[in-house]
Design an enzyme around this catalytic site. Structure first.
Site, PDB file in Angstrom:
ATOM      1  N   PRO A   1       0.839  -1.209   0.000  1.00 44.00           N
ATOM      2  CA  PRO A   1       0.000   0.000   0.000  1.00 44.00           C
ATOM      3  C   PRO A   1       0.873   1.258   0.000  1.00 44.00           C
ATOM      4  CG  PRO A   1      -0.644  -1.535   1.741  1.00 44.00           C
ATOM      5  CD  PRO A   1       0.669  -2.010   1.200  1.00 44.00           C
ATOM      6  N   GLU A   2       0.655   2.097  -0.992  1.00 44.77           N
ATOM      7  CA  GLU A   2       1.382   3.364  -1.073  1.00 44.77           C
ATOM      8  C   GLU A   2       0.432   4.471  -0.614  1.00 44.77           C
ATOM      9  OE1 GLU A   2       4.448   3.800  -1.736  1.00 44.77           O
ATOM     10  OE2 GLU A   2       5.089   1.950  -2.701  1.00 44.77           O
TER      11      GLU A   2
ATOM     12  N   ARG B   1       1.087 -10.458   5.919  1.00 45.55           N
ATOM     13  CA  ARG B   1       2.530 -10.474   6.224  1.00 45.55           C
ATOM     14  C   ARG B   1       2.866  -9.864   7.581  1.00 45.55           C
ATOM     15  NH1 ARG B   1       5.997  -8.956   1.064  1.00 45.55           N
ATOM     16  NH2 ARG B   1       7.599  -9.699   2.496  1.00 45.55           N
TER      17      ARG B   1
ATOM     18  N   HIS C   1      -5.995 -14.150   8.537  1.00 44.17           N
ATOM     19  CA  HIS C   1      -5.205 -12.908   8.543  1.00 44.17           C
ATOM     20  C   HIS C   1      -5.995 -11.666   8.948  1.00 44.17           C
ATOM     21  CE1 HIS C   1      -2.168 -15.388   6.771  1.00 44.17           C
ATOM     22  NE2 HIS C   1      -2.814 -15.508   5.628  1.00 44.17           N
TER      23      HIS C   1
ATOM     24  N   ARG D   1      23.465  18.366  -2.534  1.00 45.31           N
ATOM     25  CA  ARG D   1      23.397  16.902  -2.436  1.00 45.31           C
ATOM     26  C   ARG D   1      23.870  16.239  -3.725  1.00 45.31           C
ATOM     27  NH1 ARG D   1      19.157  14.256   1.545  1.00 45.31           N
ATOM     28  NH2 ARG D   1      18.502  16.100   2.718  1.00 45.31           N
TER      29      ARG D   1
END
Ligand SMILES: [Zn+2]
Length: 270
Positions: free
Chosen positions: A2-3, A109, A90, A151
């Site tokens: 999931p983003e 998971r 789950h 950077r």
């Protein structure tokens, strides 16, 4: 995984069922998630969920005093079900509500977490150091220029650093850099200000569009059948190694950068 768009979609999905509701019961069937589910979660019955919000990929449920901090991890999801509905494998935790529904946390998971914070969740150690929200006003070209200055690391790495900006995952970083025409390995400090402006707009566009598409599958997301199948059709470079670039017709290439696959078009990105 999931983003940010899935997390935002999840938030929008649960808000109408959760906010203003009283928690009537809590059932924890699996306490061993990424971190153990604390006992304070079991004691939430009787509390009213005053608000639900998101910070980065953390969902925050205000149960004043205190807040529930929930992260979907690698494979987590939330579903709204009738309180008596059967538990699936789950399903680890449920909050029953005075509406007769329950919110279930499902996570094969178990890299997700459900934590309790007694004070301000924005000051919690997992959250306090997060960078600005990518869709918020705090993420703009001037800000990014300040962070990027000097950077030498690649611009893609910078975009994916949650202390710089939250929730720009690998897919979104690849897509936004393509839209902005910037090579993923270009040193962050050597991207001109005008290009950073294009990049910021591209990040907002990619994430915004994905959230819109996530919204269209919201019903499915909250039912048993699960995964939001959004966005894949519209990917420009991600997952398209060897295929023609949709802009110039050249070949999309892939390389591994800091352990993640980076997709880009050598013709369009410099
Ligand atoms: Zn191209």
């Amino acid at each position: 995984m999931p983003e940010l768009p899935e997390v935002e979609t999840t938030l929008r999905g649960v808000v109408p069922h959760l906010v203003g509701r009283r928690i009537t019961g809590v059932e924890v069937r699996q306490r061993r998630l990424r971190w153990p589910v604390p006992k304070q979660i079991d004691a939430l019955a009787g509390r009213v969920v005053a608000d639900a919000s998101r910070r980065g990929k953390y969902l925050l449920f205000d149960v004043a005093p205190g807040a529930v901090i929930l992260h979907l991890g690698m494979s987590g999801s939330l579903r709204v079900v009738a309180a008596g509905a059967g538990w699936r494998k789950h399903d680890h935790l449920a909050l029953s509500l005075d509406s007769g529904r329950a919110i279930r946390f499902h996570d094969p998971r178990r890299f997700g977490c459900v934590l309790f914070c007694a004070g301000d969740p924005l000051a919690h150690r997992l959250i306090r150091d997060l960078g600005p929200e990518p869709l918020g006003d705090g993420f703009h070209a001037g800000y990014l220029a300040g962070v990027a200055a000097g950077r030498r690391g690649g611009i893609k790495q910078l975009l994916m650093d949650s202390r710089v900006v939250v929730g720009v995952g690998n897919i979104y970083a690849c897509e936004a850099l393509f839209l902005a025409g910037i090579h993923p390995r270009r040193a962050a400090g050597r991207v001109a200000g005008s290009r950073l402006e294009t990049l910021v707009a591209a990040v907002k566009e990619v994430l915004g569009r994905s959230i819109e598409m996530g919204g269209t599958t919201l019903r499915d997301f909250l039912r048993e059948d699960g995964e939001p199948g959004y966005f894949k059709q519209s990917l420009l470079v991600y997952g398209r190694e060897g295929e023609p670039c949709k802009r110039c017709g050249g070949v999309v290439r892939r390389f591994v950068q800091v352990g993640r696959s980076t997709f880009y078009c050598p013709g369009c990105q410099r």
